[in-house]
Write a protein that holds these residues in place. Structure first.
Motif, PDB file in Angstrom:
ATOM      1  N   LYS A  66       0.835  -1.214   0.000  1.00 41.04           N
ATOM      2  CA  LYS A  66       0.000   0.000   0.000  1.00 41.04           C
ATOM      3  C   LYS A  66       0.862   1.255   0.000  1.00 41.04           C
ATOM      4  O   LYS A  66       0.376   2.350  -0.229  1.00 41.04           O
ATOM      5  N   LEU A  95       2.046   7.442  -3.228  1.00 42.22           N
ATOM      6  CA  LEU A  95       1.792   7.898  -1.862  1.00 42.22           C
ATOM      7  C   LEU A  95       3.040   8.615  -1.329  1.00 42.22           C
ATOM      8  O   LEU A  95       2.953   9.688  -0.721  1.00 42.22           O
ATOM      9  N   LYS A 121       3.322  11.948  -2.752  1.00 42.26           N
ATOM     10  CA  LYS A 121       2.313  12.833  -2.149  1.00 42.26           C
ATOM     11  C   LYS A 121       2.866  13.434  -0.861  1.00 42.26           C
ATOM     12  O   LYS A 121       2.750  14.623  -0.595  1.00 42.26           O
ATOM     13  N   GLU A 136      -2.778  15.230   2.830  1.00 41.11           N
ATOM     14  CA  GLU A 136      -3.565  14.095   2.326  1.00 41.11           C
ATOM     15  C   GLU A 136      -2.770  12.800   2.421  1.00 41.11           C
ATOM     16  O   GLU A 136      -3.273  11.763   2.857  1.00 41.11           O
ATOM     17  N   GLY A 137      -1.512  12.897   1.999  1.00 43.86           N
ATOM     18  CA  GLY A 137      -0.630  11.702   2.035  1.00 43.86           C
ATOM     19  C   GLY A 137      -0.545  11.149   3.447  1.00 43.86           C
ATOM     20  O   GLY A 137      -0.687   9.938   3.684  1.00 43.86           O
ATOM     21  N   ASP A 146      -2.642  11.621   5.888  1.00 50.37           N
ATOM     22  CA  ASP A 146      -3.937  11.057   6.297  1.00 50.37           C
ATOM     23  C   ASP A 146      -4.084   9.630   5.778  1.00 50.37           C
ATOM     24  O   ASP A 146      -4.567   8.743   6.482  1.00 50.37           O
ATOM     25  N   GLU A 147      -3.650   9.452   4.504  1.00 46.26           N
ATOM     26  CA  GLU A 147      -3.756   8.103   3.924  1.00 46.26           C
ATOM     27  C   GLU A 147      -2.949   7.106   4.764  1.00 46.26           C
ATOM     28  O   GLU A 147      -3.417   6.009   5.073  1.00 46.26           O
ATOM     29  N   VAL A 148      -1.723   7.521   5.134  1.00 44.64           N
ATOM     30  CA  VAL A 148      -0.868   6.616   5.919  1.00 44.64           C
ATOM     31  C   VAL A 148      -1.578   6.261   7.227  1.00 44.64           C
ATOM     32  O   VAL A 148      -1.650   5.095   7.630  1.00 44.64           O
ATOM     33  N   THR A 149      -2.150   7.299   7.876  1.00 43.76           N
ATOM     34  CA  THR A 149      -2.846   7.036   9.142  1.00 43.76           C
ATOM     35  C   THR A 149      -3.928   5.994   8.944  1.00 43.76           C
ATOM     36  O   THR A 149      -4.043   5.036   9.725  1.00 43.76           O
ATOM     37  N   SER A 150      -4.716   6.171   7.867  1.00 42.46           N
ATOM     38  CA  SER A 150      -5.833   5.231   7.713  1.00 42.46           C
ATOM     39  C   SER A 150      -5.312   3.832   7.357  1.00 42.46           C
ATOM     40  O   SER A 150      -5.877   2.830   7.806  1.00 42.46           O
ATOM     41  N   ILE A 151      -4.196   3.770   6.604  1.00 45.90           N
ATOM     42  CA  ILE A 151      -3.645   2.429   6.276  1.00 45.90           C
ATOM     43  C   ILE A 151      -3.276   1.710   7.573  1.00 45.90           C
ATOM     44  O   ILE A 151      -3.614   0.541   7.792  1.00 45.90           O
ATOM     45  N   GLU A 188      -6.328   0.699   9.653  1.00 43.61           N
ATOM     46  CA  GLU A 188      -7.035  -0.473   9.134  1.00 43.61           C
ATOM     47  C   GLU A 188      -6.280  -1.746   9.479  1.00 43.61           C
ATOM     48  O   GLU A 188      -6.850  -2.747   9.892  1.00 43.61           O
TER      49      GLU A 188
END
Length: 2043
Positions: free
Chosen positions: A859, A864, A867, A878-879, A881-886, A889
């Motif tokens: 992922k 990413l 970003k 944004e980048g 935030d994506e890492v946080t959500s990865i 999860e």
């Protein structure tokens, strides 16, 4: 000459400063003489010359200077203070002496420099000499070089640091002066001697001619290692060793080993200057390297190649450079460039060394992948690169990357990887190559040796061979279990060829490894061991294909998750065959029936399926009996359980049958070799019944038995799976309940958490609430073992459920997992030196490793990453935030996260602070998600976070700190402290960064047990922080100083100040001295257990920055928790932080961060220091009416060093609520920080006194609550208050006794009570007395009452200064105007009166008439007979003595002492219970409380107990010990080995003795066995001296425990009890054979001991035991030993008191008193020999007391006449032995005239004088008449028995002795008929034997006292008044104890025993022995004689008769009787008549 005389008169020191050179010369000469004369190096004389020595060496007059130098040399050599002069004198020598033309001056100067080095001032001297090299005068330079050379040659390179010298060498070679160059050459040769070729690189650039010359010189240097020949003052032992070797003839081969270590191996790298290359890279380098044309790329690479040729590179951020080089290696199509880039990487790795480690992980996979290239030059370059990189990191760190490539399809890659592994292994040692690493590597290599490609196979063999050589066969063989012989030989062949880097002789590996591994794997032999270890072998998987790693565990741990540290012997590298799993194939039902029929009764098998339930029940009963009698080996378990499962099987409808059936299953599992196959047959049925109301408990019992047979992990998995495959909720909930219990009993090892968790989740979702509750309870139990990480599995449950789970977890917080009690005989003992890392991998299943981790590398896309690095902050966000959500999860992630680290690192210095904070929170999340695997990112991500601590924004810093803590929790501290990174951070002059980082270190360091040496690199920067402009930085640096010192030591720290400016240096040194005083001790090892067991996230249980968290972390590397101990003690660290509940997912508030760590810091000797200061009046004495500000300030400063800062802020806050908070924290930490509390106790108490002056009641109540807990703790710890603590606290406490509120007064009184346990009551008394002078009437009244209580409890001795003064003082208050005070005073004096009697009136002195009448009235009214007095006196005394050594008691000696104190406390409670028992008896006697026995328990049996002591035999003691030899302990909580636990023997013995009284039978047996061992070795037995009472107390407490608890415990195996009994009796017999020790037993203890033993003899339950008779016989033997060997005075006294008590106690059985009397008779018989060693005064006092309690009339009322006879016999015997002198021994009796005893003695004396003749005749007549009857009745029987004895091997001697006695008594007896039938040999043997005995007895010329009594007498006592002249009159008069000693005691005793007006009540009949014969007639004695038992039962005293000789004292034997009841009855009249005659003759 006139002026000459002027200076001649001056003192020496003034002459030395005189302006005339002659005067100075004379002064120097005299000073020299003086210096040589002063012996004491610390003499004050030296200090006078401190300032002058520099002038001595720099004197302007050359002649005077020479003398001055000599004097200076003498001064430096002898003066203690000389070190202070180093700098100035050395610079004087360099500048003013080395330039002198006289050689002598130079020589002396050089000697002075060397002498300074000898007194440890080497650095300062070296510094001055190096400065001298910059001098313009070549003479000085030459002298300096020569001095350096000389110093190096004598002191060696350890003391003279070479780095700075080598730095200046090239410059010296360039000098224009030849003399300098030559001297430099000599110095270079000397340096070469010490460091060899390491010197070559730094000198590479000097003139080539010079270099050539040098090399020639070097070539000549001898190859022998140089040795230090001169030693520092601190190296005196070395010096002695060296001289001794010289004496032995040079260094023939004296101490090879020592010398090797003497010369440190200097690494050339260390001597080089680092070069900074990053700035020198071409400007366009990064563009060129990406260029399309390969030539441009090549140029760029060549530029780098040139730079990295520098052998040492400056550290910096090489990430980008490494990244591009890696890209070239991995992606570039031009192979030349690949090789070139590889060379650059190799150069970087070589130049940076460890600093390159952080990049290693990125590069290794790429290089390994690239091995697919075939071209040799590429392969070679790659090999060099990867080898260089390997040296910068550890195998552990790159193991995952290597293992990942091992399965590659490309054979070249496989081959090269194997070869790389082989090369890497060569650099390893057994400790850096633990089994946890070997396992996955061996598994992968085993595939390689089976590869189709030959080159891959060869490489595999080489790698395995190397592993074998390095780690030793022991470690590697388990992994090679299924390699065939050919391949195995090939591996061994490779092993022999291998050359290791750390040169090691072959075989050394095996030797070294042998021990630890063997230690680890030993399973206990025998069925127990096999049974337990078998699970490990069911799955030989782990041994064979070790690569089969469970999905849950990361490959690093290559071991199945189920295998626990202890359970899985597989993981421990056991060889297959060592473990026996009971493996059974499934049998058919026919076979089972056949097998069952063989062992079960036929009827049983037929009725199994009968229709009638009664028949089925009967069948089950038979079944059970059959099973109980079967041997383990014969039991066909599977057949039996299949029979049980046969129809109706588990569908049985009758619950009784079912219960039996389940019970039988449990029996079979316990008694048979129960296999898993058998278990499968029954488990289903058991699970089906577990919820049944009636059968559930039986089902659970059976399940537990199966778990013990087949191991819990397997059983639990089966059971839970079965339960959840059915629908019945009751069964499900009960199964879970069973499992919760089972886990507590078996421990957690080996359980498959994952499997359970899925079932628990099912249960949590169940509709039935009972199932949910059970599941939550089970989670709670698992939490104890797994720790907070358990919660992570349930994050997604419903909030309501989660809150229930959290509540359950909270209940468990701070509780310790109980030690496993079952299934633990596999006792793996941790191996000593088995590699540090290894252990941590093996401690059970790290729950964190079982978490299913997700691989998120796919992922982390390039998109990413770009970003995150975008120019626009919104896109960057944004980048992120994506890492946080990865991460959110995935929850738990694999350590592989691609390019993410670099991207995040960039964001840490983002200009947008919000993004920085977001990055920090991602990193924190990452730590939790990745767990311990985050280690590998510490260097490239963790350190940058530390940089953020320098941010100017407070909130960013707080977030950074929280992140660092979250990381440290997972990684431990070692990773952070290694390398230079941390010191580089500290170097930055950013005040925020410095203060945060130092604060963090100050918090983490105290809890670490060891730190990497790199910590030293931080010290210089720490020193600069101490002088930072910013005050906060300075403060933090000072706070951190002691903790640095704790790890590095004062010496190293002080050494490091050498580089500071002189002014700074002095300041820093002063601070160091101060820190040295406050330096805490290193934490003790046991704390380490927690970490691994709890699981990686353990620290979340503590708070974020918990001081423990990092400690635990550090252990991951530095320590090896023993899996066993860890399990038990793991969670015990009770430090629940302030914020223990939350798992760390968000950054915490700053406030919580500081609150970790101990609240009281232990400052060694801090308390003593404070006391000294107070004594010396350096500080204010704690004495005031109201506290002034200066007192509070003073306390605050004193506290600052030893109380946590945040707590101190609370304590001294203006608001009272903060005080309450502080008290709450102190209460919470009280238990966990005992030592801290004790070390700060004086300060705590002072602070509490301040609280007494607060007006707020809530604070006061809280203070008192804390005090109660505090004093309870102190008394448990056996602590005693020092005078200082008491004086500054008690007066203020007493003020509070006068509080208006009752509650408070009550609390204060309770505290005063508790204080008496830790501070002698006699010292408390004056303080309370002082309180009676208060103006507050309530206080006066309460104080008076308290004084009364003290007197009542402790007797008059507490009254200080004297009872008279104290009482006068109290009496003044009778006239007080306040009624309460008057009453209190009167009551107190009445109390004294009750204790002290009428003497009170004398002591009070004159009272006014009114007062006196009030007092008399009150005394009359109380009309209490003086009641029980000092109850606690016993406790008071030891306190007083202990208090003398306050210091000793403060420095408590660890656990052993605590144990002995516990024992004392247990003993006290035992005595107190005894007293309370007494109060139930109906008699109104006030018998002294101490002497009342617990006779309630001694049951009044109806004559089934044999009450006479069985006859005593000379046992072979081995028989007693047979069952015991040395028991293999099952649990070993703490190993109480005598030799190794403490050097302090006493404390060890205390500890072992305390274990004797343990409730756990095994612990007790083990302790007894150890004591027995010690007693049996003559040289060691002495150690027990002084501990005898303590040991005996422990023993009879254990006897009491068995009697009350164990015997009643149905569950306990009675064999265990017999083992324990035999151990107890065995060790006591051993003890009582050692006379010197036996005599140490005191009266009180002997009394309790005899009570215990007699109770045991009368315990009918013991007789029912299999070995019961044997036990009772042994007790008999022991009793005799005790009577004979203990101090005769003490034992006699004890027996008298015991008799008195037993007669008083209504519940007592008559047999008890009878046995006591028999013991007394035995003692009477011993009197003629022992009379001289007995303290008669004391015995007579005891008899007096006895007669007072039992006057003659009262005794006569007893049902039995024994007591009165016993007493009379005793007195008669004494009179006989002592004659009229006996009356001189009544000194201890108060009113002799009142004493019945004196009258009695006088009567006896008079009688024996007048009537000797008459009495003799009478007696003879009486006796002979009896004798006649006896002889007629039984002569033949008796002789027959005697001859049988003579004929038996064991009892020959005894028989002969009896025959002799018999012949002597009945001279006309005819023994002819008995001899007639025997052989000639036997006849002559008997005659010879008799003759021998005769000569022996006559020879001793001593009249043997008869020890027997005729059988018909049945143990009655016949007192015959005859007068014996003791023939054994020795002059050994037992030391007479002065009467005064006992007067006080006697008075008290008399008051206590004043029984005159006590009402008599009838006692229960003491059944007389005469009326009830105690043994049935033994008709079949002949049959019995055949068995060995009967031989033992006979005793040497059995058939001896009354002796007719009137000179004998007659008394009874303790004999077994063989008379028939009728004959006994017949003789009674005879006896009665005889007694009447004796009585009348007296009158």
């Amino acid at each position: 000459m006139g002026d000459d005389s002027e200076w001649m008169k001056l003192p020496i020191d003034q002459k030395c400063e005189h302006k005339l050179w002659k005067a100075r010369l004379n002064g120097y000469e005299e000073a020299l003489k003086l210096f040589q004369k002063i012996d004491d190096e610390k003499s004050p004389e030296w200090s006078k010359y401190l300032g002058l020595i520099k002038k001595f060496v720099t004197d302007s007059n050359a002649v005077a200077q020479l003398k001055g130098l000599e004097a200076a040399l003498a001064y430096v050599e002898n003066a203690h203070v000389a070190g202070k002069t180093t700098g100035e004198v050395a610079s004087g020598v360099v500048n003013k002496v080395f330039n002198q033309p006289k050689a002598r001056a130079k020589e002396l100067g050089l000697d002075i420099c060397l002498m300074y080095i000898e007194i440890e001032k080497g650095e300062a001297i070296q510094e001055e000499l190096l400065k001298g090299l910059d001098n313009k005068n070549p003479k000085i330079i030459v002298a300096c070089i020569e001095t350096l050379r000389k110093a190096l040659s004598e002191f060696g390179s350890k003391i003279i640091s070479l780095k700075p010298i080598i730095k200046v060498l090239p410059k010296l070679f360039e000098s224009r002066e030849k003399a300098v160059r030559d001297e430099a050459k000599l110095l270079a040769v000397e340096i070469y001697r010490w460091i060899r070729d390491a010197l070559k690189p730094p000198l590479q650039n000097i003139n080539s001619v010079q270099l050539k010359e040098l090399e020639e010189e070097w070539f000549k240097v001898s190859s022998a290692a140089p040795k230090q020949t001169r030693f520092l003052r601190s190296q005196q032992e070395l010096k002695a060793k060296f001289e001794q070797q010289q004496g032995l003839g040079g260094d023939a081969d004296g101490g090879g080993d020592d010398e090797e270590e003497a010369v440190p191996q200097v690494d050339a790298y260390e001597l080089l200057e680092a070069v900074e290359i990053l700035s020198k890279l071409p400007k366009d380098f990064y563009e060129k390297i990406e260029a399309k044309k390969w030539q441009e790329r090549k140029e760029a690479l060549e530029a780098v190649e040139l730079l990295v040729k520098n052998p040492k590179l400056e550290s910096g951020d090489y990430a980008d450079l490494v990244k591009v080089l890696k890209k070239v290696v991995g992606k570039d199509t031009n192979v030349m460039l690949v090789a070139l880039a590889a060379k650059c990487l190799a150069g970087l790795a070589t130049g940076l060394r460890k600093k390159f480690g952080q990049y290693a992980g990125h590069v290794v996979p790429t290089i390994l992948e690239k091995f697919k290239e075939k071209k040799p030059q590429v392969v070679q370059a790659l090999q060099e690169a990867i080898d260089a990189i390997f040296l910068t990191t550890t195998l552990q760190n790159i193991s995952e990357d290597i293992l990942a490539v091992m399965d590659n399809k490309n054979p070249t890659i496989k081959q090269q990887t194997s070869l790389f592994i082989a090369r890497s292994f060569r650099h390893c040692t057994p400790s850096t190559l633990p089994k946890s690493l070997l396992k996955p590597f061996c598994a992968a290599l085993l595939k390689h040796i089976n590869d189709s490609a030959p080159e891959v196979r060869d490489a595999g063999f080489e790698a395995l061979g190397t592993a074998l050589k390095v780690a030793g066969e022991k470690a590697v063989n388990p992994f090679l279990a299924d390699v065939d012989k050919l391949k195995l030989d090939r591996i061994k062949e490779c092993a022999e060829k291998v050359e290791l880097v750390y040169g090691k002789k072959t075989g050394a590996a095996e030797k070294k490894e042998g021990k630890p591994v063997a230690g680890k794997t030993t399973a206990l032999p025998g069925p127990g061991g096999d049974k337990e270890t078998k699970d490990a072998a069911t799955k030989p998987g782990p041994l064979k294909k070790a690569s089969a790693v469970k999905a849950g565990a990361p490959p690093k741990k290559g071991k199945p998750a189920t295998v626990a540290g202890t359970g899985g012997a597989g993981a421990k590298g056991k060889k297959g065959p060592e473990i026996k799993e009971i493996f059974e194939s499934e049998l058919s039902i026919e076979v089972c029936e056949e097998k069952a029929a063989a062992v079960l009764p036929a009827s049983c098998i037929q009725q199994l399926d009968s229709g009638n339930w009664k028949e089925r029940l009967a069948c089950m009963e038979e079944f059970q009996k059959a099973v109980e009698l079967m041997e383990r080996s014969e039991m066909p378990c599977q057949a039996l359980v299949r029979m049980l499962a046969k129809k109706p099987g588990w569908k049985e409808t009758n619950f009784q049958v079912m219960q039996m059936k389940l019970h039988v299953v449990a029996l079979i599992a316990q008694k048979g070799n129960f296999s898993k196959t058998s278990a499968q047959v029954v488990l289903d049925g058991l699970v089906d019944k577990v919820g049944d109301v009636k059968c559930g408990s039986n089902a659970k019992e059976a399940m537990t038995a199966i778990a013990e047979a087949c191991q819990l992990p397997w059983t639990a998995e089966q059971v839970v799976a079965m339960a959840f495959s059915q629908k019945n909720p009751k069964n499900q909930s009960e199964t879970l309940n069973w499992l919760s219990n089972a886990i507590k009993e078996f421990g957690f090892s080996g359980l498959n958490v994952k499997a359970f968790i899925s079932n628990v989740k099912t249960a949590l979702a169940a509709t039935n609430p009972a199932v949910r509750t059970s599941a939550i309870t089970l989670l709670g139990v698992m939490y104890l073992y797994v720790g907070p990480s358990l919660r992570m599995f349930f994050e997604d449950e419903k909030p309501a459920l989660l809150s229930q789970i959290d509540a359950e977890f909270e209940k468990m917080q701070g509780q310790t997992a109980p030690a496993p009690t079952r299934g633990i005989s596999r006792h793996s003992v941790g191996g000593g030196d088995d590699g540090e890392e290894e252990e941590q991998e093996e401690v059970g299943n790290d729950v964190v490793d079982l978490l299913p981790r997700t691989d998120i590398s796919d992922k982390i896309t390039a998109e990413l990453v770009s970003k995150i690095g975008d120019k626009n902050w919104k896109i960057r966000k944004e980048g992120l935030d994506e890492v946080t959500s990865i991460i959110n999860e995935a929850k738990f992630i694999e350590p592989n996260i691609g390019e993410l680290p670099a991207a995040l690192k960039g964001r840490l210095n983002d200009s947008n602070k919000i993004l920085v904070q977001q990055t920090l929170s991602i990193l924190q999340q990452l730590a939790t998600a990745m767990g311990p695997n985050i280690k590998q990112y510490v260097k490239n991500l963790g350190i940058p976070v530390i940089t953020v601590l320098g941010d100017s924004k407070n909130n960013v810093r707080a977030a950074a700190l929280a992140t660092v803590n979250a990381w440290a929790e997972q990684t431990g501290m070692k990773e952070w402290l290694e390398g230079e990174d941390l010191s580089e951070e500290l170097k930055k002059e950013n005040p925020f960064l410095r203060q945060e980082l130092l604060g963090w270190l100050a918090e983490k360091l105290p809890a670490l047990r060891s730190v990497p040496s790199d910590l030293l690199l931080c010290v210089p920067h720490l020193y600069s922080c101490l002088e930072d402009r910013n005050g906060d930085v300075r403060k933090k640096a000072q706070d951190a100083l002691p903790f640095f010192m704790m790890h590095l030591g004062f010496e190293k720290m002080a050494k490091a100040t050498g580089k500071l400016k002189p002014t700074s240096k002095d300041q820093v040194l002063a601070m160091l001295e101060k820190a040295k005083a406050n330096m805490p001790a290193k934490p003790a090892p046991p704390a380490k257990a927690s970490y691994r067991v709890v699981g990686g996230a353990a620290p979340a249980k503590f708070q974020p920055a918990s001081a423990f968290a990092d400690d635990l972390g550090s252990n991951t590397m530095e320590s090896k928790p023993d899996p066993k101990k860890a399990k038990a003690g793991g969670l015990s660290s009770k430090t629940k932080g302030v914020q223990g509940k939350k798992v760390l997912s968000k950054p915490n508030l700053k406030e919580d961060d500081d609150k970790s760590g101990p609240i009281f810091i232990i400052v060694p000797n801090g308390k003593e220091q404070r006391m000294k200061e107070e004594k010396a009046l350096k500080v204010l004495k704690w004495n005031f009416t109201t506290p002034r500000d200066e007192y509070i300030e003073q306390l605050k400063t004193q506290m600052s060093t030893c109380v946590a800062k945040w707590l101190q802020d609370e304590m001294f806050h203006a608001d009272f609520q903060h005080h309450n908070k502080a008290l709450a924290v102190m209460i919470e930490h009280l238990e966990s920080e005992k030592d801290g509390v004790i070390s700060c106790l004086d300060l705590i108490l002072k602070w509490l006194t301040l609280r007494f002056f607060d007006t707020n009641t809530s604070v006061l109540m809280k203070t008192l609550e804390y005090l109660k807990l505090l004093f309870s703790l102190l008394s448990q710890e056996e602590y005693h208050l020092t005078e200082n603590e008491a004086a500054s606290f008690i007066p203020y406490l007493i003020l509070k006794v006068g509080e208006p509120k009752d509650v408070i007064r009550k609390d204060v009184r309770a505290i005063l009570n508790r204080m008496c346990l830790i501070y002698p009551a006699s010292k408390m008394f004056p303080f309370i007395m002082e309180g009676t002078k208060s103006k507050n009437s309530k206080q006066r009244a309460e104080c008076l009452e308290e004084l009364g209580c003290l007197v009542e409890s402790y007797g008059m001795n507490v009254c200080q200064p004297t009872p008279g003064k104290a009482l006068k003082e109290m009496a003044t208050h009778i006239g007080d105007r306040d009624n309460a005070v008057r009453n209190a005073a009167l009551n107190t004096i009445v109390t004294v009166y009750n204790v002290h009697g009428d003497q009170v009136f004398k002591l009070i002195g004159n009272l006014s008439e009114k007062d006196m009448s009030m007092l008399e009235e009150r005394i009359k009214r109380s009309a209490k007979r003086p009641s029980a007095a000092p109850v606690r006196q016993a406790e008071e005394k030891p306190q007083r003595t202990q208090n003398i050594s306050t210091n000793a008691s403060m420095m408590r000696k660890g656990q052993a002492e605590d144990m002995s104190s516990k024992l004392k406390i247990m003993y006290r409670t035992y005595r107190i219970q005894n007293r309370n028992m007494g109060s139930h008896s109906e008699t109104t006697h006030t018998v002294p409380r101490e002497f009342q026995l617990d006779l309630d328990e001694i049951e009044n049996d109806n004559g089934t107990v044999r009450c006479e002591m069985p006859a005593l035999v000379q046992h072979k003691l081995d028989d007693i010990f047979e069952p015991v030899l040395i028991p293999e302990p099952k649990i070993r909580a703490v190993s109480p080995h005598f030799d190794d636990m403490h050097s302090n023997t006493a404390s060890t013995i205390n500890f072992v003795i305390s274990q004797v009284a343990s409730g756990d039978i095994n612990t007790s047996i083990q302790a007894l066995t150890q004591i027995d061992e010690v007693l049996k070795q003559e040289d060691k037995a002495e150690a027990m001296s002084g501990h005898i009472d303590q040991f005996l107390i422990a023993t009879f407490m254990q006897l009491r425990l068995i009697y009350n608890t164990h015997m009643a415990d149905e569950k306990l195996d009675k064999d265990e009890i017999v083992r324990l009994y035999s151990c107890i009796i065995g060790s006591m017999i051993t003890l009582f054979q050692i006379e010197s020790l036996a005599r140490e037993a005191s009266t009180g203890v002997l009394k309790d001991l005899m009570h215990g033993l007699i109770t045991l003899m009368l315990d009918s339950r013991v007789e029912d035991l299999e070995e019961g008779e044997q036990v009772i016989r042994s007790v008999n033997l022991l009793v005799v030993k005790v009577l004979e060997k203990s101090d005769q005075t003490n034992i006699l006294s004890a027996l008298l008191v015991l008799l008195q008590d037993s007669l008083l106690a209504t519940a007592s059985s008559p047999k008890f008193s009878e046995l006591v009397m028999k013991c007394l008779w035995r003692m009477v018989r011993l009197l003629p020999e022992t009379i001289n060693s007995i303290n008669l005064d004391r015995i007579l006092l005891d008899i007096h007391i006895f007669m007072k309690v039992f006057p003659k009339e009262k005794l006569k009322q007893c049902k039995s006449e024994f007591p009165i006879r016993t007493l009379k016999t005793l007195l008669h015997t004494l009179c006989k032995l002592k004659g009229p002198k006996i009356l001189d021994h009544l000194t201890m009796i108060d009113n002799k005239n009142e004493s019945e005893l004196e009258a009695h003695l006088c009567r006896v004396m008079k009688h024996s004088m007048d009537q000797t003749g008459k009495a003799d005749k009478d007696t003879e007549k009486g006796a002979s008449r009896i004798e006649e009857k006896a002889s007629k009745a039984k002569v033949n029987d008796i002789l027959a028995e005697i001859f049988k004895k003579i004929g038996s091997k064991e009892n020959t001697k005894e028989g002969l002795a009896e025959l002799y006695e018999y012949k002597k008594k009945y001279s006309d007896a005819d023994i002819e008929p008995f001899l007639k039938n025997s052989s000639q040999f036997f006849q002559s043997y008997v005659e010879r034997g008799l003759r021998l005995i005769e000569t022996e007895r006559e020879g001793k010329g001593r009249i043997a006292t008869s020890t027997g009594i005729s059988p018909q007498m049945e143990g009655t006592c016949v007192p015959v008044s005859t007068h014996t002249v003791s023939s054994s009159i020795g002059n050994t008069n037992g030391e007479e104890v002065g009467p005064s000693v006992y007067l006080e005691r006697l008075k008290i005793l008399r008051q206590r025993c004043g029984l005159d007006n006590a009402k008599q009540e009838d006692r229960p009949p003491l059944t007389s022995l005469l009326s009830k014969p105690t043994l049935p007639t033994v008709a079949s004695s002949t049959d019995m004689l055949h068995s060995k038992l009967s031989q033992l039962r006979e005793s040497r005293e059995q058939y001896q008769h009354l002796d007719l000789d009137s000179n004998q004292t007659h008394s009874s034997g303790i004999g077994t009787t063989l008379a028939s009841p009728s004959s006994a009855a017949a003789n009674i009249d005879d006896l009665k008549k005889r007694l009447e005659r004796i009585k009348s003759s007296r009158k």
